[in-house]
Design a protein around this motif. Structure first.
Motif, short mmCIF file in Angstrom:
data_model
loop_
_atom_site.label_atom_id
_atom_site.label_comp_id
_atom_site.label_asym_id
_atom_site.label_seq_id
_atom_site.Cartn_x
_atom_site.Cartn_y
_atom_site.Cartn_z
N GLU A 24 0.81 -1.22 0.00
CA GLU A 24 0.00 0.00 0.00
C GLU A 24 0.84 1.27 0.00
N SER A 25 2.11 1.15 -0.41
CA SER A 25 2.98 2.32 -0.51
C SER A 25 2.38 3.35 -1.46
N ARG A 26 2.66 4.61 -1.19
CA ARG A 26 2.23 5.68 -2.09
C ARG A 26 3.01 5.67 -3.40
N GLY A 27 4.05 4.85 -3.45
CA GLY A 27 4.78 4.69 -4.71
C GLY A 27 6.06 5.47 -4.79
N ARG A 28 6.65 5.44 -5.98
CA ARG A 28 7.95 6.05 -6.24
C ARG A 28 7.80 7.30 -7.11
N GLN A 29 8.88 8.05 -7.21
CA GLN A 29 8.87 9.22 -8.08
C GLN A 29 8.57 8.81 -9.52
N PHE A 30 9.18 7.72 -9.94
CA PHE A 30 9.01 7.24 -11.31
C PHE A 30 8.52 5.79 -11.26
N PRO A 31 7.58 5.42 -12.10
CA PRO A 31 7.06 4.05 -12.08
C PRO A 31 8.17 3.03 -12.28
N GLU A 40 8.60 -3.54 -1.62
CA GLU A 40 9.06 -2.21 -2.01
C GLU A 40 10.08 -1.65 -1.03
N TYR A 41 9.86 -1.85 0.27
CA TYR A 41 10.78 -1.28 1.26
C TYR A 41 12.09 -2.07 1.33
N GLN A 42 12.02 -3.37 1.11
CA GLN A 42 13.25 -4.16 1.02
C GLN A 42 14.09 -3.69 -0.17
N ASP A 146 24.28 8.86 -10.93
CA ASP A 146 24.58 9.77 -12.05
C ASP A 146 23.44 10.74 -12.33
N GLY A 147 22.85 11.25 -11.26
CA GLY A 147 21.80 12.25 -11.40
C GLY A 147 20.40 11.70 -11.56
N LYS A 148 20.27 10.38 -11.62
CA LYS A 148 18.94 9.77 -11.77
C LYS A 148 18.26 9.55 -10.42
N GLY A 149 19.02 9.56 -9.34
CA GLY A 149 18.46 9.29 -8.03
C GLY A 149 18.23 7.81 -7.80
N LEU A 150 17.76 7.49 -6.61
CA LEU A 150 17.52 6.10 -6.24
C LEU A 150 16.07 5.69 -6.44
N ASN A 151 15.20 6.66 -6.73
CA ASN A 151 13.78 6.37 -6.97
C ASN A 151 13.18 5.57 -5.81
N LEU A 152 13.32 6.12 -4.60
CA LEU A 152 12.81 5.46 -3.40
C LEU A 152 11.31 5.71 -3.24
N THR A 153 10.68 4.91 -2.40
CA THR A 153 9.26 5.10 -2.12
C THR A 153 9.04 6.38 -1.33
N TRP A 154 7.80 6.85 -1.41
CA TRP A 154 7.44 8.08 -0.68
C TRP A 154 7.65 7.92 0.81
N GLU A 155 7.31 6.77 1.36
CA GLU A 155 7.39 6.55 2.81
C GLU A 155 8.81 6.61 3.32
N VAL A 156 9.75 6.04 2.57
CA VAL A 156 11.15 6.07 2.99
C VAL A 156 11.68 7.50 2.92
#
Length: 332
Positions: A24-31, A40-42, A146-156
């Motif tokens: 039920e995570s709110r998701g990531r910045q990018f799909p 998702e959290y692991q 390299d500027g792309k980020g880690l694309n973590l979940t909103w909760e983290v």
């Protein structure tokens, strides 16, 4: 069902109604396509652990600047202790341990070299201001990979942003656990490191604090963790008496250690070094690596200099300053 789906179902069946479920995570910045094995959290935990900013924590100051002894904490070992304490609290309360662990692993990835001395220096000199918790989120969203980020979940990301005192509380119970785990870890390992350094002895700790928390590091951690577990229901909290004792311990540590010239005597030099680097690189953007020159073009030299300097390890910052300031002897 995939392994991940089985783990998600186990969370639904076993965790507290207050827990944040991976499914039920709110998701990531990018799909992103779900992992067939990890929740998702692991997945977030693994992305952080495999990042360059996480590895650099091993050479960043916790309290004592670049300590020579093998047993003093660094920012990396602090992070591991925060994770352990956070997972213990989360497990006892039926919360999502994986979310707590992921946020703990990432909570200091944006921290400066030289501990809070470096943070205060950037905060003082940069008109944009600087807070290591916000920078940790920026590392995760903008700077890593390299500027792309880690694309973590909103909760983290929310837990990382809100882990510091003075920030709004995290939206999840797990994020609020992280804030307490950070406090419990740093106050207790700072005591142990100060005793090892000869700055403090166990006997120096006031009796009223020892009466409530006990006489050893293990006693103190156990007392604080148990108190949180026993008093957390609608929120993550300590009892009023324990909160008062903790604040008394913090005040004692500021008097005995955090402002002690023996422990912190080199911090003035560290601040000056960080400010010099900031002044130099905002004036000479072309001297920064390409990735930070791109940030300077997009967001300004001040932002780029903060990003570059905050990512440095202690030893890299010192080495760079020596290269910039100390003349090299002529060689035939």
């Amino acid at each position: 069902m995939t392994i991940r789906e089985k783990l998600e179902e186990r969370e639904r069946q076993t965790l507290s109604p207050m827990a944040s479920l991976s499914a039920e995570s709110r998701g990531r910045q990018f799909p992103a396509e779900p992992c067939p094995i990890r929740t998702e959290y692991q997945r977030d935990r693994d992305r952080i652990i495999h990042s360059k900013s996480f590895r650099r924590l091993k050479h960043k100051t916790q309290v004592f600047l670049s300590p020579e002894g093998d047993h003093y904490r660094t920012r990396l070992t602090h992070t591991l202790e925060v994770s352990q304490i956070g997972r213990t609290i989360a497990r006892a309360l039926g919360l999502n341990e994986d979310l707590v662990e992921a946020a703990a692993m990432g909570h200091d990835i944006g921290h400066t070299p030289f501990g809070h001395a470096g943070e205060y220096a950037l905060r003082e000199i940069c008109p944009l201001g600087f807070d290591h918790n916000e920078q940790s989120v920026r590392v995760a969203e903008r700077l890593e990979n390299d500027g792309k980020g880690l694309n973590l979940t909103w909760e983290v990301r929310d837990a990382i942003r809100c882990h510091s005192s003075g920030c709004p509380s995290a939206q999840t119970f797990e994020g609020r656990v992280l804030r307490y785990a950070d406090k419990i870890a740093y106050i207790n390992h700072d005591i142990e490191d100060a005793i090892r350094a000869g700055v403090l002895t166990e006997e120096d700790i006031p009796f009223d604090i020892k009466y409530v928390l006990g006489r050893t590091k293990s006693d103190r951690i156990t007392a604080l963790v148990m108190n949180i577990v026993e008093n957390s229901a609608d929120d993550i909290t300590m009892s009023p008496e324990m909160q008062k004792t903790y604040e008394r311990l913090i005040s004692f540590m500021f008097e005995a250690v955090y402002r002690n010239p023996k422990a912190k005597g080199e911090e003035g030099k560290a601040r000056d070094l960080v400010k010099y680097l900031y002044t130099h690189f905002t004036a000479h953007v072309e001297k920064m690596p390409e990735e930070y020159r791109r940030i300077a073009e997009q967001e300004g030299a001040e932002r780029a200099a903060c990003d570059y300097i905050s990512g440095m390890s202690d030893r890299y910052a010192v080495s760079l300053c020596e290269e910039l300031l100390i003349p090299k002897f002529w060689q035939l």
